[in-house]
Design a protein around this motif. Structure first.
Motif, PDB file in Angstrom:
ATOM      1  N   PHE A   1       4.832   3.564   6.103  1.00 35.89           N
ATOM      2  CA  PHE A   1       4.418   3.624   4.705  1.00 35.89           C
ATOM      3  C   PHE A   1       5.042   4.827   3.997  1.00 35.89           C
ATOM      4  CE2 PHE A   1       0.823   0.849   6.029  1.00 35.89           C
ATOM      5  CZ  PHE A   1       1.038  -0.158   5.110  1.00 35.89           C
ATOM      6  N   ASN A   2       5.063   5.979   4.650  1.00 36.32           N
ATOM      7  CA  ASN A   2       5.655   7.173   4.030  1.00 36.32           C
ATOM      8  C   ASN A   2       7.141   6.985   3.749  1.00 36.32           C
ATOM      9  OD1 ASN A   2       3.229   8.564   4.028  1.00 36.32           O
ATOM     10  ND2 ASN A   2       3.632   9.585   5.972  1.00 36.32           N
ATOM     11  N   ILE A   3       7.867   6.479   4.733  1.00 33.85           N
ATOM     12  CA  ILE A   3       9.310   6.273   4.564  1.00 33.85           C
ATOM     13  C   ILE A   3       9.585   5.261   3.458  1.00 33.85           C
ATOM     14  CG2 ILE A   3      11.358   5.265   5.680  1.00 33.85           C
ATOM     15  CD1 ILE A   3      10.312   6.579   8.304  1.00 33.85           C
ATOM     16  N   MET A   4       8.834   4.178   3.448  1.00 32.69           N
ATOM     17  CA  MET A   4       9.070   3.144   2.440  1.00 32.69           C
ATOM     18  C   MET A   4       8.677   3.609   1.039  1.00 32.69           C
ATOM     19  SD  MET A   4      10.688   0.909   4.002  1.00 32.69           S
ATOM     20  CE  MET A   4      10.730  -0.486   2.907  1.00 32.69           C
ATOM     21  N   MET A   5       7.676   4.463   0.918  1.00 30.95           N
ATOM     22  CA  MET A   5       7.327   4.979  -0.403  1.00 30.95           C
ATOM     23  C   MET A   5       8.414   5.945  -0.886  1.00 30.95           C
ATOM     24  SD  MET A   5       4.805   3.378  -1.514  1.00 30.95           S
ATOM     25  CE  MET A   5       5.374   1.967  -0.606  1.00 30.95           C
TER      26      MET A   5
ATOM     27  N   TRP B   1       9.172  -4.304  -3.436  1.00 25.28           N
ATOM     28  CA  TRP B   1       9.367  -3.318  -2.370  1.00 25.28           C
ATOM     29  C   TRP B   1       8.029  -3.003  -1.684  1.00 25.28           C
ATOM     30  CZ3 TRP B   1      13.920  -0.818  -0.850  1.00 25.28           C
ATOM     31  CH2 TRP B   1      13.764   0.255   0.003  1.00 25.28           C
ATOM     32  N   VAL B   2       7.007  -2.801  -2.496  1.00 28.92           N
ATOM     33  CA  VAL B   2       5.683  -2.456  -1.956  1.00 28.92           C
ATOM     34  C   VAL B   2       5.096  -3.635  -1.185  1.00 28.92           C
ATOM     35  CG1 VAL B   2       3.309  -1.870  -2.608  1.00 28.92           C
ATOM     36  CG2 VAL B   2       5.224  -0.645  -3.631  1.00 28.92           C
ATOM     37  N   ILE B   3       5.294  -4.852  -1.671  1.00 30.73           N
ATOM     38  CA  ILE B   3       4.765  -6.032  -0.971  1.00 30.73           C
ATOM     39  C   ILE B   3       5.393  -6.167   0.410  1.00 30.73           C
ATOM     40  CG2 ILE B   3       4.771  -8.561  -0.999  1.00 30.73           C
ATOM     41  CD1 ILE B   3       4.301  -8.333  -4.062  1.00 30.73           C
ATOM     42  N   VAL B   4       6.708  -5.997   0.500  1.00 32.00           N
ATOM     43  CA  VAL B   4       7.382  -6.058   1.808  1.00 32.00           C
ATOM     44  C   VAL B   4       6.854  -4.950   2.715  1.00 32.00           C
ATOM     45  CG1 VAL B   4       9.607  -5.748   2.966  1.00 32.00           C
ATOM     46  CG2 VAL B   4       9.452  -7.220   0.953  1.00 32.00           C
ATOM     47  N   THR B   5       6.689  -3.753   2.153  1.00 29.31           N
ATOM     48  CA  THR B   5       6.163  -2.621   2.925  1.00 29.31           C
ATOM     49  C   THR B   5       4.773  -2.939   3.462  1.00 29.31           C
ATOM     50  OG1 THR B   5       7.422  -1.049   1.598  1.00 29.31           O
ATOM     51  CG2 THR B   5       5.511  -0.186   2.784  1.00 29.31           C
ATOM     52  N   ILE B   6       3.924  -3.490   2.621  1.00 25.58           N
ATOM     53  CA  ILE B   6       2.549  -3.798   3.026  1.00 25.58           C
ATOM     54  C   ILE B   6       2.519  -4.896   4.082  1.00 25.58           C
ATOM     55  CG2 ILE B   6       0.380  -4.796   2.212  1.00 25.58           C
ATOM     56  CD1 ILE B   6       0.768  -3.152  -0.364  1.00 25.58           C
ATOM     57  N   LEU B   7       3.326  -5.932   3.913  1.00 31.04           N
ATOM     58  CA  LEU B   7       3.324  -7.024   4.892  1.00 31.04           C
ATOM     59  C   LEU B   7       3.724  -6.541   6.291  1.00 31.04           C
ATOM     60  CD1 LEU B   7       4.816  -9.955   2.782  1.00 31.04           C
ATOM     61  CD2 LEU B   7       2.443  -9.621   3.511  1.00 31.04           C
ATOM     62  N   ILE B   8       4.745  -5.706   6.358  1.00 29.89           N
ATOM     63  CA  ILE B   8       5.147  -5.162   7.665  1.00 29.89           C
ATOM     64  C   ILE B   8       4.083  -4.182   8.168  1.00 29.89           C
ATOM     65  CG2 ILE B   8       6.869  -3.740   8.843  1.00 29.89           C
ATOM     66  CD1 ILE B   8       8.972  -5.099   6.988  1.00 29.89           C
ATOM     67  N   GLY B   9       3.523  -3.394   7.254  1.00 33.63           N
ATOM     68  CA  GLY B   9       2.480  -2.449   7.634  1.00 33.63           C
ATOM     69  C   GLY B   9       1.242  -3.133   8.176  1.00 33.63           C
ATOM     70  N   ILE B  10       0.899  -4.288   7.599  1.00 32.54           N
ATOM     71  CA  ILE B  10      -0.272  -5.038   8.070  1.00 32.54           C
ATOM     72  C   ILE B  10      -0.084  -5.456   9.523  1.00 32.54           C
ATOM     73  CG2 ILE B  10      -1.437  -7.274   7.820  1.00 32.54           C
ATOM     74  CD1 ILE B  10      -1.254  -6.869   4.781  1.00 32.54           C
ATOM     75  N   ARG B  11       1.124  -5.845   9.872  1.00 31.69           N
ATOM     76  CA  ARG B  11       1.393  -6.228  11.275  1.00 31.69           C
ATOM     77  C   ARG B  11       1.214  -5.040  12.212  1.00 31.69           C
ATOM     78  NH1 ARG B  11       4.693 -11.262  12.278  1.00 31.69           N
ATOM     79  NH2 ARG B  11       4.376 -10.399  14.334  1.00 31.69           N
ATOM     80  N   LEU B  12       1.686  -3.864  11.774  1.00 32.13           N
ATOM     81  CA  LEU B  12       1.519  -2.662  12.600  1.00 32.13           C
ATOM     82  C   LEU B  12       0.038  -2.302  12.739  1.00 32.13           C
ATOM     83  CD1 LEU B  12       4.457  -0.487  11.205  1.00 32.13           C
ATOM     84  CD2 LEU B  12       4.309  -1.496  13.500  1.00 32.13           C
TER      85      LEU B  12
END
Length: 177
Positions: A153-157, A70-81
């Protein structure tokens, strides 16, 4: 920064230009200051993350795997943002150099511009206004992507916490049968 400017040879300082040096002094110094102010938060977050990961691994390695995915997917999308934020901030920095050059032109040429209103109008309409609009546009876009990344990041956490509770209730339901 002042010391580095004073230690730079004259030819290099002239090549850089006073507008860019002024922009560096006014914007880059505050950016570095903010980075140092945020450093303790980064260290605290890192320590908390390592501690929570070790605790979760001790409680349930399977749950750690789900949470890690879950965190890896969150980080990958976050990196694009965040990459978009950096792109707009880099453009904003270039535009700020141009704006400082515009400011310098107005200040150094104020007597000539006062005598030649057509040139003053041209400078305002065709040079300054497009740069100011570009500055506003990239500032708003960069800030929008920054807020989107933070909220993502907040929503995904919070979602990760929901997944953990769902996993716990499903797992506990199996044990009680």
């Amino acid at each position: 920064m002042i010391k580095r400017i004073l230690d730079t040879n004259i030819e290099r300082a002239e090549q850089i230009g006073s507008a860019r040096l002024l922009a560096s002094l006014s914007t880059d110094v505050s950016s570095v200051t903010v980075a140092f102010i945020r450093l303790p938060e980064l260290v605290q977050g890192g320590v908390l993350t390592v501690g929570a990961t070790l605790y979760l691994a001790w409680l349930s390695p399977a749950m750690l795997g789900v949470t890690a995915l879950w965190v890896i997917v969150t980080i990958l999308i976050g990196i694009r943002l965040v990459a978009r934020v950096y792109g707009h901030m880099a453009k904003l920095r270039e535009i700020q150099d141009r704006l400082y050059a515009d400011y310098q032109s107005v200040i150094e040429g104020r007597k000539e511009l006062a005598l030649n209103r057509d040139r003053a109008e041209w400078l305002y309409r065709d040079v300054y206004t497009p740069n100011a609009k570009d500055c506003r546009r990239h500032f708003i876009l960069g800030d929008t992507y920054h807020l989107s990344a933070v909220n993502w990041f907040n929503i995904m956490m919070l979602g990760a916490i929901g997944v953990a509770f769902f996993w716990l209730t499903a797992w506990a339901g199996r044990l009680c049968r």
